[in-house]
Enzyme design. Structure first.
Site, PDB file in Angstrom:
ATOM      1  CG  ASN A  54      -1.546   1.304   1.538  1.00 60.29           C
ATOM      2  OD1 ASN A  54      -2.437   1.751   0.822  1.00 60.29           O
ATOM      3  ND2 ASN A  54      -1.060   1.967   2.587  1.00 60.29           N
ATOM      4  CB  THR A  72       1.914  12.138  -5.454  1.00 62.70           C
ATOM      5  OG1 THR A  72       1.737  12.955  -4.297  1.00 62.70           O
ATOM      6  CG2 THR A  72       0.762  11.169  -5.583  1.00 62.70           C
ATOM      7  CG  ASP A  86       0.876  14.682  -8.594  1.00 58.50           C
ATOM      8  OD1 ASP A  86       1.376  13.540  -8.612  1.00 58.50           O
ATOM      9  OD2 ASP A  86      -0.289  14.912  -8.231  1.00 58.50           O
ATOM     10  N   GLY A 128       0.116  15.243 -15.325  1.00 57.29           N
ATOM     11  CA  GLY A 128       0.962  15.572 -14.168  1.00 57.29           C
ATOM     12  C   GLY A 128       1.449  14.376 -13.390  1.00 57.29           C
ATOM     13  CE1 TYR A 178       0.579   7.718  -6.656  1.00 57.60           C
ATOM     14  CE2 TYR A 178      -1.119   7.568  -8.339  1.00 57.60           C
ATOM     15  CZ  TYR A 178      -0.716   7.434  -7.018  1.00 57.60           C
ATOM     16  OH  TYR A 178      -1.619   7.011  -6.069  1.00 57.60           O
ATOM     17  N   PRO A 182      -7.778   2.190  -6.404  1.00 61.26           N
ATOM     18  CG  PRO A 182      -6.958   2.614  -4.273  1.00 61.26           C
ATOM     19  CD  PRO A 182      -6.561   2.050  -5.602  1.00 61.26           C
ATOM     20  N   GLY A 183      -9.867   5.084  -6.793  1.00 62.28           N
ATOM     21  CA  GLY A 183      -9.983   6.394  -7.415  1.00 62.28           C
ATOM     22  C   GLY A 183      -9.557   7.454  -6.417  1.00 62.28           C
TER      23      GLY A 183
HETATM   24  N1  CAA Z   1      -5.884  18.131 -19.067  1.00 62.18           N
HETATM   25  C1  CAA Z   1      -5.475  19.090 -19.931  1.00 62.18           C
HETATM   26  N2  CAA Z   1      -4.807  20.164 -19.536  1.00 62.18           N
HETATM   27  C2  CAA Z   1      -4.543  20.300 -18.244  1.00 62.18           C
HETATM   28  C3  CAA Z   1      -4.923  19.337 -17.279  1.00 62.18           C
HETATM   29  C4  CAA Z   1      -5.653  18.245 -17.755  1.00 62.18           C
HETATM   30  N3  CAA Z   1      -6.069  17.287 -16.922  1.00 62.18           N
HETATM   31  N4  CAA Z   1      -4.512  19.732 -16.075  1.00 62.18           N
HETATM   32  C5  CAA Z   1      -3.864  20.910 -16.270  1.00 62.18           C
HETATM   33  N5  CAA Z   1      -3.902  21.248 -17.556  1.00 62.18           N
HETATM   34  C6  CAA Z   1      -3.351  22.460 -18.178  1.00 62.18           C
HETATM   35  C7  CAA Z   1      -3.834  23.721 -17.524  1.00 62.18           C
HETATM   36  O1  CAA Z   1      -5.079  24.079 -18.027  1.00 62.18           O
HETATM   37  C8  CAA Z   1      -2.761  24.704 -17.900  1.00 62.18           C
HETATM   38  O2  CAA Z   1      -2.969  25.110 -19.223  1.00 62.18           O
HETATM   39  P1  CAA Z   1      -2.554  26.587 -19.727  1.00 62.18           P
HETATM   40  O3  CAA Z   1      -1.070  26.690 -19.488  1.00 62.18           O
HETATM   41  O4  CAA Z   1      -2.924  26.579 -21.175  1.00 62.18           O
HETATM   42  O5  CAA Z   1      -3.364  27.526 -18.897  1.00 62.18           O
HETATM   43  C9  CAA Z   1      -1.525  23.845 -17.879  1.00 62.18           C
HETATM   44  O6  CAA Z   1      -1.964  22.478 -17.954  1.00 62.18           O
HETATM   45  C10 CAA Z   1      -0.714  23.984 -16.614  1.00 62.18           C
HETATM   46  O7  CAA Z   1       0.453  23.284 -16.879  1.00 62.18           O
HETATM   47  P2  CAA Z   1       1.742  23.460 -16.007  1.00 62.18           P
HETATM   48  O8  CAA Z   1       2.787  22.552 -16.539  1.00 62.18           O
HETATM   49  O9  CAA Z   1       2.047  24.903 -15.821  1.00 62.18           O
HETATM   50  O10 CAA Z   1       1.212  22.824 -14.686  1.00 62.18           O
HETATM   51  P3  CAA Z   1       1.309  23.289 -13.193  1.00 62.18           P
HETATM   52  O11 CAA Z   1       2.744  23.337 -12.808  1.00 62.18           O
HETATM   53  O12 CAA Z   1       0.416  24.443 -12.957  1.00 62.18           O
HETATM   54  O13 CAA Z   1       0.634  22.039 -12.451  1.00 62.18           O
HETATM   55  C11 CAA Z   1      -0.063  19.779 -12.127  1.00 62.18           C
HETATM   56  C12 CAA Z   1       0.330  20.872 -13.128  1.00 62.18           C
HETATM   57  C13 CAA Z   1       0.964  19.633 -11.010  1.00 62.18           C
HETATM   58  C14 CAA Z   1      -0.127  18.521 -12.899  1.00 62.18           C
HETATM   59  C15 CAA Z   1      -1.431  20.135 -11.511  1.00 62.18           C
HETATM   60  O14 CAA Z   1      -2.325  20.343 -12.560  1.00 62.18           O
HETATM   61  C16 CAA Z   1      -1.968  19.021 -10.627  1.00 62.18           C
HETATM   62  O15 CAA Z   1      -1.664  18.927  -9.453  1.00 62.18           O
HETATM   63  N6  CAA Z   1      -2.849  18.174 -11.192  1.00 62.18           N
HETATM   64  C17 CAA Z   1      -3.460  17.054 -10.459  1.00 62.18           C
HETATM   65  C18 CAA Z   1      -2.686  15.816 -10.634  1.00 62.18           C
HETATM   66  C19 CAA Z   1      -3.422  14.709  -9.924  1.00 62.18           C
HETATM   67  O16 CAA Z   1      -4.561  14.371 -10.224  1.00 62.18           O
HETATM   68  N7  CAA Z   1      -2.765  14.078  -8.947  1.00 62.18           N
HETATM   69  C20 CAA Z   1      -3.381  13.064  -8.176  1.00 62.18           C
HETATM   70  C21 CAA Z   1      -2.834  13.106  -6.774  1.00 62.18           C
HETATM   71  S1  CAA Z   1      -3.718  12.038  -5.695  1.00 62.18           S
HETATM   72  C22 CAA Z   1      -3.273  10.517  -6.163  1.00 62.18           C
HETATM   73  O17 CAA Z   1      -2.381  10.300  -6.902  1.00 62.18           O
HETATM   74  C23 CAA Z   1      -4.076   9.391  -5.580  1.00 62.18           C
HETATM   75  C24 CAA Z   1      -4.639   8.539  -6.639  1.00 62.18           C
HETATM   76  O18 CAA Z   1      -4.115   7.444  -6.860  1.00 62.18           O
HETATM   77  C25 CAA Z   1      -5.852   8.983  -7.369  1.00 62.18           C
END
Ligand code: CAA
Length: 246
Positions: A87, A91, A93, A148, A152, A182-183
């Protein structure tokens, strides 16, 4: 249900705590690892206050030597490990074009190399005793990918590749090997995602909410009883309907 010895890695975390409680509540003897003594002591006090006994053994799942010592420590306290729940996970990210070697390596080491490190020292005993359960906690993002999370998602997809190979090798020995994916669950890991990003993710979940750690613990427990002996190599999605692969 027969009482077994269960080792849950990362048991002091959000999902891990719920898995420890569920398995202990089913009458199993449960152990987990820790790295930070102070955090572990506080966690154990809370578990005791909630009525659960869980053995704590220091160990880093990302190191083969430490993982082996961890398994031997659990064996010395509770007996041979019958159930291993891989488990522990982290992350780091960031979009791939910005990802440092360290962000890649830390995630692959803690989330995927750990599966080798932990399973290798328990598998021979399970084969000799002709009974075992090995359960990987992967992720929806290993199934569908996630902006991102190239590191992972690669590790989590790798965990299920491990599951389906180990399942084949060990089916004849009374050992089942399965994955729970998991989601998005309401843990510190998910709450660390920026709020506006998280809100967009929750909007994609048909149930309209984050999952709970207890809902994942339930899925893990499903694979343990004798009645589950025919289920091996499965990937059980528990994600509120956000991704329905088949
Ligand atoms: N699809 C398309 N575009 C996306 C996107 C997506 N899903 N997410 C972000 N973007 C775009 C934004 O709109 C932005 O576009 P513009 O520049 O045109 O405005 C751009 O990406 C931002 O890109 P950057 O490289 O500048 O990104 P950032 O440094 O601001 O952050 C990130 C990017 C860290 C990935 C942030 O979006 C983030 O934290 N995303 C969530 C990631 C996630 O879901 N992690 C899960 C953690 S929990 C876990 O992992 C448990 C599990 O098992 C589910």
């Amino acid at each position: 249900m027969a009482a077994r010895v269960a080792l849950v890695t990362g048991g002091t975390g959000g999902i891990g705590t719920a898995i420890c409680k569920r398995l202990a509540g089913l009458g199993h003897k449960v152990a987990t690892n820790y790295r930070n003594q102070e955090k572990a002591d506080a966690w154990q006090r809370q578990m005791q206050a909630d009525g659960y006994q869980v053995a704590l053994v220091q160990g880093d799942v990302g190191s083969p030597e430490s993982a082996e010592a961890l398994v031997r420590g659990v064996e010395a306290q509770l007996g041979p490990v019958d159930i291993l729940v891989n488990n522990a996970g982290i992350t780091r990210d960031t979009t791939f074009h910005k990802m440092t070697p360290q962000q890649w390596t830390e995630v692959i080491n803690t989330n995927l190399n750990s599966v080798y490190n932990m399973t290798r020292p328990v598998i021979e005993g399970m084969r000799a005793r002709k009974w075992g359960r090995v359960i990987q906690i992967a992720s929806i993002n290993g199934q569908k990918g996630q902006y991102g999370q190239a590191n992972y998602a690669a590790a989590k997809a790798g965990m299920h590749g491990f599951t389906i190979s180990l399942a084949q090798e060990n089916a004849k020995f009374g050992i089942t090997v399965n994955t729970v994916s998991p989601g998005y669950i309401g843990t510190d890991m998910v709450m660390a995602v920026p709020e506006e990003v998280r809100a967009k993710i929750v909007a994609q979940i048909p149930t309209g909410r984050l999952g709970t750690p207890e809902e994942i613990a339930y899925a893990v427990a499903f694979f343990i009883p004798e009645e589950a002996a025919w289920i091996t190599g499965a990937n059980l999605s528990a994600n509120g309907g956000q991704y329905m692969g088949w």
